[in-house]
Design a protein around this motif. Sequence first.
Motif, mmCIF file in Angstrom:
data_model
loop_
_atom_site.group_PDB
_atom_site.id
_atom_site.type_symbol
_atom_site.label_atom_id
_atom_site.label_comp_id
_atom_site.label_asym_id
_atom_site.label_seq_id
_atom_site.Cartn_x
_atom_site.Cartn_y
_atom_site.Cartn_z
ATOM 1 N N GLU A 8 -3.921 -14.963 49.575
ATOM 2 C CA GLU A 8 -2.651 -14.516 50.137
ATOM 3 C C GLU A 8 -2.319 -15.362 51.361
ATOM 4 O O GLU A 8 -1.263 -15.966 51.430
ATOM 5 C CB GLU A 8 -2.704 -13.036 50.498
ATOM 6 N N LEU A 15 1.881 -19.255 48.146
ATOM 7 C CA LEU A 15 2.891 -18.652 47.274
ATOM 8 C C LEU A 15 2.318 -18.531 45.866
ATOM 9 O O LEU A 15 1.801 -19.504 45.324
ATOM 10 C CB LEU A 15 4.163 -19.494 47.287
ATOM 11 N N ASN A 16 2.417 -17.344 45.305
ATOM 12 C CA ASN A 16 1.746 -17.088 44.034
ATOM 13 C C ASN A 16 2.663 -16.618 42.914
ATOM 14 O O ASN A 16 2.191 -16.112 41.913
ATOM 15 C CB ASN A 16 0.624 -16.052 44.239
ATOM 16 N N THR A 17 3.978 -16.792 43.071
ATOM 17 C CA THR A 17 4.844 -16.420 41.962
ATOM 18 C C THR A 17 4.837 -17.548 40.924
ATOM 19 O O THR A 17 4.406 -18.671 41.222
ATOM 20 C CB THR A 17 6.299 -16.169 42.422
ATOM 21 N N GLU A 18 5.316 -17.255 39.746
ATOM 22 C CA GLU A 18 5.349 -18.276 38.695
ATOM 23 C C GLU A 18 6.175 -19.484 39.135
ATOM 24 O O GLU A 18 5.799 -20.629 38.906
ATOM 25 C CB GLU A 18 5.934 -17.678 37.413
ATOM 26 N N GLU A 19 7.273 -19.227 39.816
ATOM 27 C CA GLU A 19 8.181 -20.298 40.240
ATOM 28 C C GLU A 19 7.623 -21.116 41.406
ATOM 29 O O GLU A 19 7.901 -22.305 41.527
ATOM 30 C CB GLU A 19 9.536 -19.707 40.629
ATOM 31 N N THR A 20 6.836 -20.486 42.268
ATOM 32 C CA THR A 20 6.369 -21.168 43.477
ATOM 33 C C THR A 20 4.876 -21.475 43.464
ATOM 34 O O THR A 20 4.330 -21.916 44.480
ATOM 35 C CB THR A 20 6.691 -20.325 44.726
ATOM 36 N N SER A 21 4.212 -21.252 42.345
ATOM 37 C CA SER A 21 2.780 -21.540 42.256
ATOM 38 C C SER A 21 2.529 -22.996 42.629
ATOM 39 O O SER A 21 3.257 -23.895 42.222
ATOM 40 C CB SER A 21 2.297 -21.271 40.834
ATOM 41 N N LYS A 23 8.155 -14.261 50.331
ATOM 42 C CA LYS A 23 8.436 -13.608 49.035
ATOM 43 C C LYS A 23 9.769 -14.060 48.459
ATOM 44 O O LYS A 23 10.018 -13.947 47.269
ATOM 45 C CB LYS A 23 8.406 -12.104 49.181
ATOM 46 N N ARG A 24 10.646 -14.577 49.314
ATOM 47 C CA ARG A 24 11.974 -15.005 48.861
ATOM 48 C C ARG A 24 12.091 -16.509 48.634
ATOM 49 O O ARG A 24 13.143 -16.985 48.226
ATOM 50 C CB ARG A 24 13.034 -14.551 49.857
ATOM 51 N N SER A 72 12.132 -19.824 46.842
ATOM 52 C CA SER A 72 12.301 -20.239 45.445
ATOM 53 C C SER A 72 12.766 -21.688 45.425
ATOM 54 O O SER A 72 13.279 -22.206 46.408
ATOM 55 C CB SER A 72 13.293 -19.343 44.732
#
Length: 122
Positions: free
Chosen positions: A69, A85-91, A118-119, A121
């Motif tokens: 994290e 960053l661990n979202t699919e878009e920002t991995s 978190k925002r 992108s």
Amino acid sequence: MSQLDNFIQELLSIEGATGAAVVDISSGMALASGGNPGFDLNVAAAGNSNVVRAKLRTMKDINLRGEIEDIMITLEGQYHLINVLNTEETSGLFVYLVLDRNTANLALARHKLNTVSKRVSL
């Protein structure tokens, strides 16, 4: 102004923030950066990508599951916060925030960093 530049400006509005960058973990390249922390932010971004990669390797070596994290580095006069960053878009990216230890509220800065991160992108 690009969306990443807007995020950098939002990060720099955190009390005590002196520098911020969105960094590619694999290359160490800052995709966006700003502020004046008193050192070369691009060199620091590249160096901190080594920190993140080393931690990821260590986690793999010891079979530790989960995602990073954040990582905090405490210096005499500064806090260096790395938010992976661990979202699919920002991995594969992390946010790097430099705070002046004398003027920043660490708890509030971490909260705001998490909210902004978190925002992010592309």
